[in-house]
Design an enzyme around this catalytic site. Structure first.
Site, PDB file in Angstrom:
ATOM      1  N   ASN A 134       0.797  -1.501   0.221  1.00  0.00           N
ATOM      2  CA  ASN A 134       0.145   0.544   0.106  1.00  0.00           C
ATOM      3  C   ASN A 134       1.037   1.147   0.042  1.00  0.00           C
ATOM      4  OD1 ASN A 134      -2.381   1.459   0.173  1.00  0.00           O
ATOM      5  ND2 ASN A 134      -1.806   1.674   1.990  1.00  0.00           N
ATOM      6  N   HIS A 177       1.019   5.009   0.968  1.00  0.00           N
ATOM      7  CA  HIS A 177      -0.199   5.950   2.470  1.00  0.00           C
ATOM      8  C   HIS A 177       1.006   7.454   2.150  1.00  0.00           C
ATOM      9  CE1 HIS A 177      -2.635   7.306   4.953  1.00  0.00           C
ATOM     10  NE2 HIS A 177      -1.325   8.252   5.324  1.00  0.00           N
ATOM     11  N   SER A 190       4.882   6.514   2.295  1.00  0.00           N
ATOM     12  CA  SER A 190       5.279   5.522   3.639  1.00  0.00           C
ATOM     13  C   SER A 190       4.896   4.845   2.101  1.00  0.00           C
ATOM     14  CB  SER A 190       4.538   5.227   4.833  1.00  0.00           C
ATOM     15  OG  SER A 190       5.225   6.056   5.613  1.00  0.00           O
ATOM     16  N   ASP A 232      -3.316   0.667   7.870  1.00  0.00           N
ATOM     17  CA  ASP A 232      -2.258   1.744   7.425  1.00  0.00           C
ATOM     18  C   ASP A 232      -1.047   1.077   8.526  1.00  0.00           C
ATOM     19  OD1 ASP A 232      -3.380   3.226   5.428  1.00  0.00           O
ATOM     20  OD2 ASP A 232      -4.053   4.304   6.587  1.00  0.00           O
TER      21      ASP A 232
END
Ligand code: GAR
Length: 195
Positions: A100, A102, A129, A138
């Site tokens: 992911n 972020h 990140s 997250d």
């Protein structure tokens, strides 16, 4: 590996991944009509829209998501603007194989509107990140982080533009590393193996 990119927004990170020749075989959006779907279409990548409205619960949604992923032989996921929390079933099915991006220096400002959160808090530095997906919000082991200083007079838009520039550089790099099995995870630490 066969990757799916999970999206829900303008798709600038998807474009960066495509430009980097990432092996994206499928794009899944939680929202219809978004820019990311047009980018996928233009690149000749199969697209599926799965909206929350179609399903009574997050579990039902993720069952449908998992079915689409399995039907397409998807082995790894990259979340780029997919603004839904995945249920444990999906997270566990792709443990260690889901990334992911972020727009903050986690663990600061998780969740939605991270750029706005940073501006409202008044921090001097925020950033990007890129992390593995775990069961939390997250919260997975961090692969890359890069700082983006906040300038006087920055708005959500000006700061997001600089954050995106960083995302477009480090997200494809993380996908390349995972795709070539160069990420070792030990607890919360991600170790990058030499090529
Ligand atoms: C990116 O900035 C990404 O970091 C953010 O959504 C944006 C998608 O942009 N993701 C999150 O906030 C996840 N919590 P894009 O559609 O242009 O790639």
């Amino acid at each position: 590996m066969r990757w799916a990119c999970l999206v829900g927004g303008t798709g600038s990170n998807l474009r960066a991944l495509i430009d980097d020749s990432a092996p994206i075989k499928l794009v899944i959006s939680h929202k219809a009509g978004v820019g990311a779907l047009q980018i996928a279409h233009a690149a000749g990548i199969a697209q599926v829209v799965i909206t929350a409205r179609q399903y009574p619960t997050r579990e039902h949604y993720d069952e449908a998501l998992l079915r689409v992923l399995r039907d397409n032989g998807i082995e790894a996921l990259v979340l780029a603007g997919f603004l839904r929390l995945l249920t444990d079933r999906v997270v566990d099915a792709y443990a260690g194989r889901a990334i992911n991006v972020h727009p903050s220096l986690l663990p600061a400002f998780p969740g939605l509107h991270a750029v706005r959160q940073a501006l409202e808090y008044g921090v001097r530095v925020t950033g990007v990140s890129v992390h593995l997906v775990d069961r939390g919000l997250d919260s997975g082991p961090i692969i890359f982080q890069e700082a983006v200083p906040i300038r006087p007079g920055d708005t959500d838009e000006t700061l997001s533009t600089r954050i995106h520039e960083v995302e477009h550089r480090i997200l494809p790099e993380a996908v390349r590393l995972l795709d070539s099995h160069r990420l070792d995870v030990s607890g919360r630490q991600v170790v990058i193996r030499e090529a």
